[in-house]
Every structure is written in C-alpha cells, then in structure tokens.
Motif scaffolding. Structure first.
Motif, mmCIF file in Angstrom:
data_model
loop_
_atom_site.group_PDB
_atom_site.id
_atom_site.type_symbol
_atom_site.label_atom_id
_atom_site.label_comp_id
_atom_site.label_asym_id
_atom_site.label_seq_id
_atom_site.Cartn_x
_atom_site.Cartn_y
_atom_site.Cartn_z
ATOM 1 N N PHE A 1 0.824 -1.207 0.000
ATOM 2 C CA PHE A 1 0.000 0.000 0.000
ATOM 3 C C PHE A 1 0.861 1.263 0.000
ATOM 4 O O PHE A 1 0.468 2.289 -0.578
ATOM 5 C CB PHE A 1 -0.960 -0.009 1.184
ATOM 6 N N ASP A 2 2.024 1.192 0.619
ATOM 7 C CA ASP A 2 2.947 2.334 0.543
ATOM 8 C C ASP A 2 3.358 2.597 -0.907
ATOM 9 O O ASP A 2 3.448 3.759 -1.340
ATOM 10 C CB ASP A 2 4.190 2.072 1.398
ATOM 11 N N ARG A 3 3.601 1.531 -1.669
ATOM 12 C CA ARG A 3 3.942 1.692 -3.087
ATOM 13 C C ARG A 3 2.760 2.278 -3.858
ATOM 14 O O ARG A 3 2.940 3.144 -4.725
ATOM 15 C CB ARG A 3 4.348 0.352 -3.700
ATOM 16 N N ALA A 4 1.563 1.793 -3.539
ATOM 17 C CA ALA A 4 0.383 2.306 -4.226
ATOM 18 C C ALA A 4 0.204 3.802 -3.979
ATOM 19 O O ALA A 4 -0.063 4.576 -4.909
ATOM 20 C CB ALA A 4 -0.863 1.538 -3.769
ATOM 21 N N LEU A 5 0.365 4.224 -2.737
ATOM 22 C CA LEU A 5 0.203 5.640 -2.407
ATOM 23 C C LEU A 5 1.262 6.493 -3.093
ATOM 24 O O LEU A 5 0.990 7.622 -3.524
ATOM 25 C CB LEU A 5 0.275 5.832 -0.895
ATOM 26 N N TRP B 1 -7.420 9.080 -0.262
ATOM 27 C CA TRP B 1 -7.177 7.788 0.389
ATOM 28 C C TRP B 1 -6.571 7.950 1.779
ATOM 29 O O TRP B 1 -6.694 7.051 2.621
ATOM 30 C CB TRP B 1 -6.256 6.927 -0.482
ATOM 31 N N THR B 2 -5.887 9.036 2.029
ATOM 32 C CA THR B 2 -5.266 9.243 3.338
ATOM 33 C C THR B 2 -6.103 10.126 4.255
ATOM 34 O O THR B 2 -5.643 10.536 5.323
ATOM 35 C CB THR B 2 -3.866 9.857 3.185
ATOM 36 N N ASP B 3 -7.336 10.407 3.864
ATOM 37 C CA ASP B 3 -8.229 11.232 4.675
ATOM 38 C C ASP B 3 -9.043 10.319 5.590
ATOM 39 O O ASP B 3 -9.939 9.607 5.141
ATOM 40 C CB ASP B 3 -9.153 12.033 3.769
ATOM 41 N N LEU B 4 -8.742 10.337 6.895
ATOM 42 C CA LEU B 4 -9.384 9.454 7.871
ATOM 43 C C LEU B 4 -10.650 10.044 8.470
ATOM 44 O O LEU B 4 -11.167 9.510 9.457
ATOM 45 C CB LEU B 4 -8.400 9.139 9.007
ATOM 46 N N ALA C 1 -0.984 17.456 2.883
ATOM 47 C CA ALA C 1 0.446 17.285 3.132
ATOM 48 C C ALA C 1 0.779 17.254 4.618
ATOM 49 O O ALA C 1 1.805 16.694 5.013
ATOM 50 C CB ALA C 1 1.222 18.416 2.454
ATOM 51 N N GLY C 2 -0.094 17.834 5.455
ATOM 52 C CA GLY C 2 0.248 17.968 6.857
ATOM 53 C C GLY C 2 -0.336 16.922 7.771
ATOM 54 O O GLY C 2 -0.106 16.967 8.983
ATOM 55 N N ARG C 3 -1.097 15.945 7.213
ATOM 56 C CA ARG C 3 -1.779 15.001 8.093
ATOM 57 C C ARG C 3 -1.010 13.707 8.329
ATOM 58 O O ARG C 3 -1.480 12.840 9.054
ATOM 59 C CB ARG C 3 -3.156 14.665 7.537
ATOM 60 N N SER C 4 0.165 13.577 7.762
ATOM 61 C CA SER C 4 0.894 12.313 7.848
ATOM 62 C C SER C 4 1.178 11.907 9.289
ATOM 63 O O SER C 4 0.901 10.772 9.698
ATOM 64 C CB SER C 4 2.213 12.400 7.065
ATOM 65 N N ALA C 5 1.713 12.823 10.089
ATOM 66 C CA ALA C 5 2.053 12.492 11.474
ATOM 67 C C ALA C 5 0.802 12.199 12.287
ATOM 68 O O ALA C 5 0.789 11.286 13.117
ATOM 69 C CB ALA C 5 2.847 13.641 12.110
ATOM 70 N N GLU C 6 -0.269 12.957 12.026
ATOM 71 C CA GLU C 6 -1.515 12.726 12.764
ATOM 72 C C GLU C 6 -2.107 11.369 12.397
ATOM 73 O O GLU C 6 -2.589 10.632 13.262
ATOM 74 C CB GLU C 6 -2.515 13.844 12.465
ATOM 75 N N ASN C 7 -2.057 11.014 11.115
ATOM 76 C CA ASN C 7 -2.551 9.702 10.699
ATOM 77 C C ASN C 7 -1.765 8.585 11.362
ATOM 78 O O ASN C 7 -2.325 7.579 11.806
ATOM 79 C CB ASN C 7 -2.446 9.553 9.188
ATOM 80 N N ILE D 1 -4.849 -2.451 10.747
ATOM 81 C CA ILE D 1 -6.030 -1.590 10.625
ATOM 82 C C ILE D 1 -5.799 -0.523 9.553
ATOM 83 O O ILE D 1 -6.732 -0.103 8.864
ATOM 84 C CB ILE D 1 -6.420 -0.961 11.977
ATOM 85 N N GLN D 2 -4.573 -0.101 9.378
ATOM 86 C CA GLN D 2 -4.244 0.789 8.263
ATOM 87 C C GLN D 2 -4.420 0.050 6.942
ATOM 88 O O GLN D 2 -4.981 0.588 5.975
ATOM 89 C CB GLN D 2 -2.805 1.284 8.403
ATOM 90 N N ASN D 3 -3.965 -1.204 6.895
ATOM 91 C CA ASN D 3 -4.162 -2.010 5.692
ATOM 92 C C ASN D 3 -5.639 -2.230 5.403
ATOM 93 O O ASN D 3 -6.051 -2.279 4.240
ATOM 94 C CB ASN D 3 -3.461 -3.358 5.842
ATOM 95 N N GLU D 4 -6.442 -2.381 6.452
ATOM 96 C CA GLU D 4 -7.874 -2.559 6.266
ATOM 97 C C GLU D 4 -8.486 -1.311 5.634
ATOM 98 O O GLU D 4 -9.360 -1.411 4.756
ATOM 99 C CB GLU D 4 -8.546 -2.854 7.608
ATOM 100 N N TRP D 5 -8.050 -0.145 6.068
ATOM 101 C CA TRP D 5 -8.553 1.106 5.506
ATOM 102 C C TRP D 5 -8.297 1.153 4.006
ATOM 103 O O TRP D 5 -9.208 1.418 3.209
ATOM 104 C CB TRP D 5 -7.890 2.281 6.219
#
Length: 613
Positions: free
Chosen positions: A209-213, A224-227, A245-251, A269-273
């Motif tokens: 999923f890291d490669r996909a992103l 996809w990274t909006d929780l 761009a700023g939500r990485s650490a919060e995610n 659970i991240q993979n499930e998302w």
C-alpha cells in the motif's frame, strides 16, 4: 429519488425489523426493488472528499472516462467476454440468494443519506451460499484468469479476478492475480496490498500500500489518506485544517492507537482502511449484488464498516406485496478500535477506558481476520527500579475462562510506546503460559500494551494503560502477585515473573504469593518492619470502626507484620506466601508498608476478590 428513499426507509424498518443494517430502495425496469447497500461518503466526510481530489474515488465515475474500465481499443476478446460474464454472474447471484430471518432486533443505528446502518454483531449468521453460485463464481474466475493471461495490462480484469478470489475464499489465487497485474502501477500495488492483507501478511501488505500511495495521483492520495470518516466529528475541523500534506504524522498517531495488536508487524487496521478503498474501487467498475449504481453511499458504508462477505434476501411474508430485500452481511464480530479523543490528543495519558470496542453508533468497525473475538485482558502492572533512570515494567496477564481463548499455544507481548519518535520497546513470547508477566525496561512515561493472541482459538485480548518509571531515589518497588511465594533465600524478578498470578482479580480462600524489592539496607542489627494489610473498600463507617477494634475480620482479612533482617547476599528481592481467606466479593486495598530508620515507604493496589470456591 432521494426523498423517496428517505421516506420509505422508516416505514420499511417498522414493518421488517430483521432486514439488515444497510438499506436502500432502487427503481429499475419499471419495478421496485429494496436492497441494503453500503454507505455515503459525503454524509460522513462533511465535504472532505470534494473537488478534483474526490473525482477518482468518492464519486461515481463515468463509464466513458474511468481509466480502470479500459477502452474498446485496449479490451481483448476474452476481456470483453469476462465483462459480460461478470454482469451475468451478479444478476444470477442476486436472483438466487437464500432467505434470511435473522436480525429481528435490529434498529436503525446510523442514517447515511439513502441508507441506514445498524450493527449486526448479535444477528443470526447468514445462510450458506448456494452450491451453484460457487460453481458460477469458479467459472467467472476461470475466464478472468484467461483474460488476464491474454492481457495482464487490463486493470478491470485484474481487479475483478482479485475481488472474486477473495470473495470465494481463495486467498492464494487472489495474490497470484494481484502479482500478475501489469497495468496501472498504483492499481496493481493496491491489489497486492488487498491480497496480502487478506492473507494476514501485515508487513508485506503495508509495503504494497505504501507503493500504491507513492504511485497514485496526488489528488487521489489525498482522498485515500483522509481518515475523516473514522474520526469523531469534534476532530474534523482541526484535522481538515492540516491539509493533505500535513496530516501524515496525525494519521500515524491515530492508526497506531487504533491498531488492534501491537505485537503484529505492520499495521493491519491501516491495511484494512486501504483494502476497503481498493475493494470499493473494484466494485465501482461493475455490477454488485445489490444491483445499485455505485455511489458515495456505498463507498462510505464500506470504508466505515467493511464490505459484505455474504448476501441473502428477506421479505415480510406472504401478505406483503413488496419484493424481497437483498441483505449484505459483513464479517462478525466487528469492533470499534478507535480510541477516545483524549487518547489521540495525549497518547501517554491514555487509560484502558479510552478504548470501547463495543461503542454505540461507532464511526467504524473492523473484524480482524486473525482473531474472531477481542476481550479485555485481566492484568497487573508492577515496576521495579534498576540502575540510573531505568525501571523494569512487569506486565502481567491472566487468561480467565470468560475470555474463551481456547487451547494453547498462546503468543503474549508487552509493548511500550512513548509516541515521541523513538522506536517502541517490545518483548514477545511464543508458546506463552495462560498467565505470567513479561518484563520490559523503560525510562520515561509511555503507553503500555499487554496482548495475548490465541491462534488456535482465534481469539485475542489486550489492555493499554499509561505507565511512569519509578523515581530514581525510590526505596520500595511495586509488588507483583504470584501464584505462590518464592521460598528461596534469593528471589529474583525474572524467576518470579514466570509464575506471576497475572492480574489483581483473585479468588477468596486461596493461597497467593507476593514479590517486591527494597532499595535500602536491612540487617539483624538494623531491621526493617514490613506490614501487609488488606482492607475492604466501600465499607460503612461502623464496619470500619468494628474492623479497627478487631470485630470484623471480613473488612480486614489480611494483616501481617514482621521484621526484615535483610538477605544474605544483600539483594533487593523479597517474597512471601499469603493465605487470602474466604471473604465477601468486592474490592480490597492491599497495602505493603516498609518502615525503619529514615522513614516509611508504602505501595498499594486494589485487588478484586471473587467469592471463594
């Protein structure tokens, strides 16, 4: 049409309380069909998925412009045949669904646009799928395999082959199909992530999923990274203000806190998302069992509560003129793994109560594939000082019968995370006993997680709580309850951790042991006075008065005093055996006190006593 949907649902639910959690009504070819669906992206995101960022994922994409559908110039003969057969399979599948009479107590829990969701954890399991449906799916998978071999760049074929292999419980075929994908780079990586997640290969799925992103367009990655859909509305404004761009650490913080078991590599659970996004994207490309046109409501349903893995139909009986309703069944039991707002804001201040897996009106639910149930783990934390600022944390656990963990082997883990950028500290024990304590050193305030996984019983249990190191000048440790006292003259923490009782819930009328450490000298010429006293909590004034003058042993069932002349080797460890009498069930404060020249030190815990056997 939306008003028709909304006005119809309340009356329908009153007439048919058993019709599943997700419901909508669809008009087609001059007939009325009511079907449960899966969710509404816009309803929960509050508009977070909007504009160009949402075009590829949160809205129905035009068939003529959707890049994953392919074009006549790129679709092979087998690819076209596979598309026709997929449409026919879903039509046949829907018409042949079996009837279901479960969910009679269901009520609308979360309204979402056209549809209504309710938790099905207590529902009767869905009926088994028809044998001919399984055979038809096999035939579809066969032509999808041949079409993929003919043109591995066909994104539609690759996605559908993975989808139906997962649906048909053929995880190895799904992975083979994902790896054979040679089309759009991000899409192939996402399909691999889905297939690996389905196999419980958590670290590999995370990498995929890291490669996909990394490969997908920036606008789509933002979606996809909006929780937002998993977050309490009170967080939405501040979270959206972070921007893509700023939500990485919060995610990272949110998903770490929501991760069911820290002992597992990667973050499932991240993979499930991301798997839910991937499955939803595949389903948006063709016919689905509900016979709905794909839309935001379906996407939100599946992002928040997962995609259905079984289907059935239900009606109101012979007297009801309406056609049967299609019911989608998601995996159960599912749990809300999101922590409370306070825990997200301050992870190292969190307590066990900040996680409520059975929360009502949950923003999300997730059924893990490696454990069919999660329980609250009976536990005990005890701290022991070492050199400098180092403290050893003993994380005890006890697998009570109520947890239904099944037979051994068990895997136990103790993990400490400071959420400060440093790597977590962890110890994992395979073939662990049903009770014991794991030892981990730490030197600053951290969030501790004690976890046990039973692979055979497919059950898991955990507890999380904040721990702080002992002061470097502490003269007395906490105490650790044991199954029995250590009769040797030189008890050690490491040896006694193996036979730790594992929790502070004990049976009255049993024998237990206690281990603790003293960090000041004792000798025959300068002994220390040690006392151990248990006092019932919640007693009335007159009960406490009677206890103070020796009239009520039930309120003070334990009272021990003796002189400690020190160990021959000068070591810090101490242990004794305690016969805890049969007393009324309840909470008792068990206090260890050490006095001598220089003052008094004490440590206390609350033990919960169950009635004696």
């Amino acid at each position: 049409m939306d008003q028709i949907f909304r006005s119809f649902i309340p009356a329908f639910l009153r007439s048919f309380p058993g019709v599943r959690r997700l419901l909508t009504t669809v008009l087609f070819t001059g007939a009325v069909m009511s079907v449960p669906a899966a969710m509404s992206a816009q309803a929960a995101t509050g508009g977070a998925a909007s504009g160009a960022a949402a075009a590829d994922t949160t809205r129905a994409v035009s068939r003529s412009t959707d890049p994953l559908r392919g074009t006549p110039a790129t679709i092979s003969g087998l690819g076209a045949e596979a598309r026709t057969q997929q449409d026919a399979f879903e039509r046949s599948h829907r018409l042949g669904l079996r009837f279901y009479n479960g969910g009679a107590d269901a009520t609308c829990e979360v309204p979402l646009g056209r549809i209504c969701y309710w938790n099905n954890n207590g529902d009767v399991p869905p009926p088994a799928e028809r044998a001919d449906a399984r055979l038809e799916r096999e035939q579809l998978l066969d032509i999808l395999a041949r079409a993929q071999a003919e043109n591995p760049k066909d994104d539609w074929v690759s996605g559908m082959r993975v989808r139906y292999a997962v649906e048909g419980q053929q995880p190895d075929v799904a992975l083979t199909a994902a790896r054979a994908c040679a089309g759009t780079a991000w899409w192939c990586a996402a399909l691999q992530g889905l297939a690996l997640h389905n196999l419980n290969r958590h670290a590999d799925a995370t990498a995929a999923f890291d490669r996909a992103l990394a490969e997908m367009p920036e606008a789509q990655r933002c979606v996809w990274t909006d929780l937002t859909m998993w977050l309490d509305p009170a967080m939405h404004a501040n979270y959206k203000a972070l921007g893509c761009a700023g939500r990485s650490a919060e995610n990272a913080r949110i998903l770490r806190l929501a991760q069911p078991l820290w002992m597992l590599p990667g973050n499932d659970i991240q993979n499930e998302w991301y798997s839910r996004f991937t499955v939803s994207r595949v389903q948006s490309l063709g016919r689905i069992p509900y016979d709905l046109q794909w839309g935001d409501d379906l996407l939100e349903s599946q992002l928040r509560y997962g995609w259905p893995t079984a289907w059935s139909v239900q009606n109101g009986g012979a007297a009801d003129p309406r056609p049967p309703q299609v019911i989608g069944h998601e995996p159960t039991p599912s749990y809300d793994f999101m922590p409370a707002l306070s825990a997200i804001a301050n992870p190292t201040g969190a307590t066990a109560s900040d996680w409520d897996p059975n929360r009502k009106k949950a923003r999300m639910r997730y059924a893990t594939r490696y454990a069919a149930g999660f329980g609250a783990l009976p536990h005990q934390f005890a701290r022991f000082r070492r050199g400098g600022d180092t403290t050893i944390l003993a994380g005890g656990y006890r697998l009570m019968r109520e947890l239904e963990m099944g037979r051994a082997p068990y895997t136990a883990a103790l993990t400490l995370d400071g959420f400060d950028g440093r790597a977590p500290v962890q110890v994992i024990k395979d073939s662990a006993a049903a009770n014991g304590a794991l030892l981990v050193p730490f030197s600053s305030r951290m969030l501790a997680s004690v976890e046990v996984l039973a692979p055979v019983g497919k059950r898991a249990a955990r507890v999380r709580n904040t721990v702080e190191p002992l002061p470097r000048d502490a003269r007395l440790s906490d105490y650790l309850l044991l199954q029995r006292g250590d009769a040797s003259p030189t008890p050690t923490l490491e040896r006694n951790a193996e036979q730790a009782y594992g929790s502070t819930d004990i049976e009255g009328g049993t024998t237990i042991g206690i281990y603790w450490e003293m960090y000041r000298p004792a000798s025959p010429s300068a002994p220390l006075q040690v006392s151990l006293r248990a006092t019932r909590l919640g007693a009335s004034f007159f009960q406490r008065l009677g206890s103070s003058i020796g009239l009520s042993k039930a309120l003070t069932p334990v009272s021990i005093k003796y002189n400690d002349n020190g160990r021959p080797d000068g070591g810090a460890g101490r242990s004794l055996t305690l016969n805890f009498p049969s007393v009324p069930s309840g909470d008792y404060q068990l206090t260890l006190m050490v006095s001598g020249a220089g003052g008094t030190d004490s440590t206390t815990q609350v033990v919960r006593v169950k009635s004696g056997r």
